[in-house]
Design a protein around this motif. Sequence first.
Motif, PDB file in Angstrom:
ATOM      1  N   TRP A 160       0.836  -1.194   0.000  1.00  0.00           N
ATOM      2  CA  TRP A 160       0.000   0.000   0.000  1.00  0.00           C
ATOM      3  C   TRP A 160       0.878   1.255   0.000  1.00  0.00           C
ATOM      4  CZ3 TRP A 160      -0.576   3.806   3.847  1.00  0.00           C
ATOM      5  CH2 TRP A 160      -1.634   4.700   3.636  1.00  0.00           C
ATOM      6  N   GLU A 161       1.892   1.240   0.864  1.00  0.00           N
ATOM      7  CA  GLU A 161       2.782   2.382   1.030  1.00  0.00           C
ATOM      8  C   GLU A 161       3.502   2.716  -0.283  1.00  0.00           C
ATOM      9  OE1 GLU A 161       3.530   4.379   3.598  1.00  0.00           O
ATOM     10  OE2 GLU A 161       5.195   5.379   2.554  1.00  0.00           O
TER      11      GLU A 161
ATOM     12  N   GLN B 291       1.698  10.634 -11.016  1.00  0.00           N
ATOM     13  CA  GLN B 291       0.620  11.548 -11.431  1.00  0.00           C
ATOM     14  C   GLN B 291       1.044  13.004 -11.217  1.00  0.00           C
ATOM     15  OE1 GLN B 291      -2.886  10.403  -9.317  1.00  0.00           O
ATOM     16  NE2 GLN B 291      -3.494   8.914 -10.886  1.00  0.00           N
ATOM     17  N   ALA B 292       1.635  13.237 -10.018  1.00  0.00           N
ATOM     18  CA  ALA B 292       2.083  14.591  -9.693  1.00  0.00           C
ATOM     19  C   ALA B 292       3.174  15.026 -10.664  1.00  0.00           C
ATOM     20  CB  ALA B 292       2.588  14.632  -8.254  1.00  0.00           C
TER      21      ALA B 292
ATOM     22  N   VAL C 195       2.042   5.768  -7.486  1.00  0.00           N
ATOM     23  CA  VAL C 195       0.976   6.221  -8.369  1.00  0.00           C
ATOM     24  C   VAL C 195       0.790   7.732  -8.254  1.00  0.00           C
ATOM     25  CG1 VAL C 195      -1.492   6.050  -8.860  1.00  0.00           C
ATOM     26  CG2 VAL C 195      -0.184   3.985  -8.352  1.00  0.00           C
ATOM     27  N   GLN C 196       0.722   8.192  -6.997  1.00  0.00           N
ATOM     28  CA  GLN C 196       0.564   9.628  -6.748  1.00  0.00           C
ATOM     29  C   GLN C 196       1.752  10.409  -7.296  1.00  0.00           C
ATOM     30  OE1 GLN C 196      -1.946  11.381  -5.322  1.00  0.00           O
ATOM     31  NE2 GLN C 196      -3.144   9.482  -5.298  1.00  0.00           N
ATOM     32  N   GLU C 197       2.916   9.874  -7.046  1.00  0.00           N
ATOM     33  CA  GLU C 197       4.155  10.550  -7.443  1.00  0.00           C
ATOM     34  C   GLU C 197       4.206  10.763  -8.961  1.00  0.00           C
ATOM     35  OE1 GLU C 197       8.805   9.384  -7.301  1.00  0.00           O
ATOM     36  OE2 GLU C 197       7.615   8.726  -5.575  1.00  0.00           O
TER      37      GLU C 197
ATOM     38  N   LEU D  43       0.079   2.872  -3.375  1.00  0.00           N
ATOM     39  CA  LEU D  43      -1.192   3.584  -3.324  1.00  0.00           C
ATOM     40  C   LEU D  43      -1.252   4.746  -2.349  1.00  0.00           C
ATOM     41  CD1 LEU D  43      -3.349   0.331  -3.300  1.00  0.00           C
ATOM     42  CD2 LEU D  43      -2.775   1.726  -5.277  1.00  0.00           C
ATOM     43  N   SER D  44      -0.349   4.792  -1.390  1.00  0.00           N
ATOM     44  CA  SER D  44      -0.439   5.839  -0.369  1.00  0.00           C
ATOM     45  C   SER D  44      -0.187   7.203  -0.997  1.00  0.00           C
ATOM     46  CB  SER D  44       0.601   5.563   0.719  1.00  0.00           C
ATOM     47  OG  SER D  44       1.881   5.938   0.253  1.00  0.00           O
ATOM     48  N   PRO D  45      -0.475   8.295  -0.250  1.00  0.00           N
ATOM     49  CA  PRO D  45      -0.251   9.640  -0.789  1.00  0.00           C
ATOM     50  C   PRO D  45       1.187   9.881  -1.241  1.00  0.00           C
ATOM     51  CG  PRO D  45      -1.524   9.733   1.249  1.00  0.00           C
ATOM     52  CD  PRO D  45      -1.147   8.314   1.049  1.00  0.00           C
ATOM     53  N   THR D  46       2.136   9.176  -0.624  1.00  0.00           N
ATOM     54  CA  THR D  46       3.523   9.347  -1.070  1.00  0.00           C
ATOM     55  C   THR D  46       3.936   8.221  -2.018  1.00  0.00           C
ATOM     56  OG1 THR D  46       4.239   8.169   0.900  1.00  0.00           O
ATOM     57  CG2 THR D  46       4.283  10.571   1.008  1.00  0.00           C
TER      58      THR D  46
END
Lengths: 266, 359
Positions: free
Chosen positions: A40-41, A54-55, A50-52, A44-47
Amino acid sequence: MIIIANIFAIFRKELQSYFASPLAYIVAGVFWLLSGLFFWELLLSPTGLVQEVQAGDATGLITGSTDVAYIFLIQFLSVIGSLISPIILPMLSMGLYAEERKNHTLELIATSPLTNWVVAVGKLCGVLTFYTVLLVPLFIYQIIAFSTASPPVPPAVPLLANLGLILLAASILSLGMFISSLTSSSMIAALVTFFIVFLFISLHFISGQISEPFGSILRYLSPVQHYDNFVRGIFETSSLFVFLSYIILGIFLTAQSIETLRFNRS
Amino acid sequence: MIEVEHLSKHYGSTSAIEDIVFSVAPGEILGFLGPNGAGKTTTMRILSGYLPATTGTARIAGFDVHEESMEVRRRIGYLPETPPLYEGMTVEGFLDFVARIKGVSAGDRTTRIDWAIQRCNLEEKRKVLIRKLSKGFRQRIGIAQALVHNPPVIILDEPTVGLDPRQINEVRHLIKSLAGDHTIILSSHILPEVSMTCDRVTIINRGKVVATNTPDRLLAQLGEGEGYELEVQGDATLVQSLLQVIPGVQSVTVTYPMTSKSELGETVKNLDSRADTLRDRSLIKITCIPNTEPGRHLAKVIVETGLGLCEMRRSRPTLEDVFLELTTQEDSFSHDSVSQSEDREFITSETQFNQTEEE
């Protein structure tokens, strides 16, 4: 034929004992909890990855395409291989012989028509199979992660990486089995094995700081280094050779240490 | 079948066994008897190939236990001092595992396991985890484990430890029934067990063999100890000289009174109702020349002198006396578990002579 039957008998007994042991279930629980958290970390987590990405895409920092699935595979299996397994594996190998000594069952094994290496191979197969069972949920995580990847991940890459993980585990378990054959205390066996695994991992990091050719030698001896290769999808015969050497060394030393019982015990 | 020659084992500077020599013929049961710490377990372990001997050789079925260990292992069933059991297995599962590693073929396995379970009375616990079983059951699983592959040689280290009297009896019968087809060596520190089950007995003490013979012959060796013990009413010191001259009597010792007043506190007196009675009784111990039977004359003399004969019993040396004589030179050890009554005959007088010496 008899040898195979004997190995199978020991293997079966060993595997059964894990499924009958509360400790094995605790180890499994911890292993699955930690690997789930890291899955998850990392992803999927904010850090997470996937988030990275996308950002990165949004801000234009990353140009071109990123192979998220590949990066995830490397990160995830590195964590499993060099962070979680080193804690879990000594706990699986610690009782292999220490418990036999403590329960006086070594006297049964040692007076049965079995050669010591047959017993060692059977035991190693048993514990390795149990560890592989522990990996099953991780395979599922990986399948989930790769199923959404586009373009699709060539199956050879994760297969090789996971094979590397099992080979790394087999090496550590084999040496752990040897340590376990030296003592009747599971605790001591676990601690010493943990120390050796820790040494392997630090070797890997120290090797970069040491002048040549010693650095290269250390790197070559470090199973962690070869594991990295497997994870990255690089297959080298030498890596396979190193893993097999560790496995055979462990089995050999175990057989010898049990054999010495027959010659010198006071 | 089993030949042991000049076997010695040293642990550092202390020696556990020293120059042990014995042999067991095919189909025979040999009892290996000795006090705790005499070296029984060490010898058993050497025979099983688990321990090496420092010097000397042991051969089973012609194979050296150390050099040709694999051949020996194929031929032995071994019950170690502590039964080797996997707690997490069921009785059946464990015996299946043992049958596999002992090389019982897949076809025979079920039959052999059933046989072992039945012979060791484990039917009701067949599917129970070993972890949950009591000491007696564990011991019997240990025995079953040594028999399951039908080995020609069976080595049992204290097979009846932890069993109740009924189970001990069953195990003895089991062992006896195995003789003939199997060669058995069993160790014990319990005498009746050895004298009842074994064809021959080897007594060891402090790591050395002190005697090897059949139980009967061992007894015969100590035949001189035969005699009588009498309990009489009144002071028997007066008749000592009369008893002394009876043909066949070797020596007479008289204790009067059997218990002295000073030995007994008030509380003991209250507890032991016999204490008062014993105070005016004598204990006469008589040893006889072998094969003379002066018993009748002894009784006659006692009765004629007017002493009340309360109890008369033959004191025969038991295997236990042999054992004690052979094994207690320096140290004493407890032998509570040994039952005394087996080899003794009690002749207790039915009629009490209420005569005292004053009359």
